[in-house]
Design an enzyme around this catalytic site. Structure first.
Site, PDB file in Angstrom:
ATOM      1  N   SER A  99      15.703  -5.826  -1.583  1.00 40.29           N
ATOM      2  CA  SER A  99      15.276  -4.548  -1.402  1.00 40.29           C
ATOM      3  C   SER A  99      15.357  -3.377  -0.036  1.00 40.29           C
ATOM      4  CB  SER A  99      13.737  -3.629  -2.651  1.00 40.29           C
ATOM      5  OG  SER A  99      13.811  -4.630  -3.495  1.00 40.29           O
ATOM      6  N   LYS A 121       0.616  -1.070   0.178  1.00 39.30           N
ATOM      7  CA  LYS A 121      -0.008   0.035   0.048  1.00 39.30           C
ATOM      8  C   LYS A 121       0.915   1.064  -0.304  1.00 39.30           C
ATOM      9  CE  LYS A 121      -4.373  -1.478   1.101  1.00 39.30           C
ATOM     10  NZ  LYS A 121      -4.921  -2.569   2.886  1.00 39.30           N
TER      11      LYS A 121
HETATM   12  P1  ADP Z   1       7.848  -9.780  -5.039  1.00 42.03           P
HETATM   13  O1  ADP Z   1       7.549  -8.252  -4.404  1.00 42.03           O
HETATM   14  O2  ADP Z   1       7.717 -10.182  -6.101  1.00 42.03           O
HETATM   15  O3  ADP Z   1       8.930 -10.646  -4.065  1.00 42.03           O
HETATM   16  P2  ADP Z   1      11.119  -8.259  -5.276  1.00 42.03           P
HETATM   17  O4  ADP Z   1      11.729  -7.482  -5.741  1.00 42.03           O
HETATM   18  O5  ADP Z   1      11.450  -8.733  -4.169  1.00 42.03           O
HETATM   19  O6  ADP Z   1       9.590  -8.535  -5.956  1.00 42.03           O
HETATM   20  O7  ADP Z   1      11.715  -9.539  -6.439  1.00 42.03           O
HETATM   21  C1  ADP Z   1      11.548  -9.611  -7.498  1.00 42.03           C
HETATM   22  C2  ADP Z   1      12.170 -10.957  -7.956  1.00 42.03           C
HETATM   23  O8  ADP Z   1      13.943 -11.127  -7.806  1.00 42.03           O
HETATM   24  C3  ADP Z   1      12.276 -12.036  -7.234  1.00 42.03           C
HETATM   25  O9  ADP Z   1      12.045 -13.912  -7.096  1.00 42.03           O
HETATM   26  C4  ADP Z   1      12.975 -12.419  -5.896  1.00 42.03           C
HETATM   27  O10 ADP Z   1      13.255 -13.848  -5.440  1.00 42.03           O
HETATM   28  C5  ADP Z   1      13.804 -11.555  -6.982  1.00 42.03           C
HETATM   29  N1  ADP Z   1      15.506 -11.802  -6.209  1.00 42.03           N
HETATM   30  C6  ADP Z   1      14.896 -10.227  -4.909  1.00 42.03           C
HETATM   31  N2  ADP Z   1      16.170 -10.007  -4.993  1.00 42.03           N
HETATM   32  C7  ADP Z   1      16.899 -11.014  -4.995  1.00 42.03           C
HETATM   33  C8  ADP Z   1      18.831 -11.503  -5.476  1.00 42.03           C
HETATM   34  N3  ADP Z   1      19.327 -10.442  -4.850  1.00 42.03           N
HETATM   35  N4  ADP Z   1      19.307 -12.238  -6.098  1.00 42.03           N
HETATM   36  C9  ADP Z   1      18.497 -12.365  -6.822  1.00 42.03           C
HETATM   37  N5  ADP Z   1      17.228 -12.714  -6.991  1.00 42.03           N
HETATM   38  C10 ADP Z   1      17.085 -11.778  -6.159  1.00 42.03           C
END
Ligand code: ADP
Length: 163
Positions: free
Chosen positions: A128, A41
């Site tokens: 993130s 949100k």
């Molecule tokens: P969501 O909210 O959909 O999980 P994210 O932006 O957190 O969105 O993550 C998007 C994708 O990227 C997910 O599949 C997550 O597992 C992957 N991801 C996030 N951080 C990493 C990382 N450090 N290394 C590899 N994959 C990552």
């Protein structure tokens, strides 16, 4: 032409995400980075800010397109006519959630297949939310995100502190 969608919040995009995108661009001809609008949100960055940051990172890569989306990934895949979803895996803890999402998406849209790419071990701890937390406490995030994103995160933290 092999196309795929890489969906996520990217709030903000980290070097871990970028590593997954670079790996995927060795496999696919076109990748649409689909920035989710409606998950949280109160996102840290507005969707337009996230799209601009990611677009600027990949401006020299013609394989990469950046778009925002709302609603169900299963419907978005239909509108794009692209049924391959890319997700990244960092650790076993990601697996259960990703497994569930992949099965739900396939249930909603039988054409969909999700491809998992394993993180580079040097980014396996990176998320993130960790970047946002470190920045909030004035830690150095420059090993985890690109310069344009680090500048934007630091600026946003300053703005949030002023309000
Ligand atoms: P969501 O909210 O959909 O999980 P994210 O932006 O957190 O969105 O993550 C998007 C994708 O990227 C997910 O599949 C997550 O597992 C992957 N991801 C996030 N951080 C990493 C990382 N450090 N290394 C590899 N994959 C990552």
């Amino acid at each position: 032409m092999k196309s795929a969608i890489y969906p996520g919040s990217f709030d903000p995009i980290t070097l871990g995400h970028i590593d997954i995108i670079e790996r995927a661009s060795r496999i696919f001809d076109n990748i649409t980075i689909a920035v989710i609008q409606n998950k949280s949100k109160t996102p840290f960055f507005q969707i337009t800010e996230r799209i601009d940051q990611i677009t600027s990172i990949f401006k020299d890569n013609p394989k990469i397109k950046v778009e925002g989306f709302n609603g169900l990934l299963a419907d978005y895949a239909n509108t794009k006519k692209v049924y391959t979803i890319i997700r990244g895996l960092r650790a076993l803890t990601d697996f259960e959630y990703e497994f569930q999402m992949a099965l739900i998406n396939r249930r909603l849209n039988t054409n969909i297949d999700t491809i998992f790419l394993m993180t580079d071990e040097k980014y396996s701890y990176l998320s993130s939310s960790a970047v946002r937390e470190i920045a909030k406490h004035r830690g150095n995030i420059r090993d985890f995100v690109t310069t344009n994103v680090a500048d934007a995160v630091e600026k946003k933290i300053m703005e949030l502190k002023e309000t």
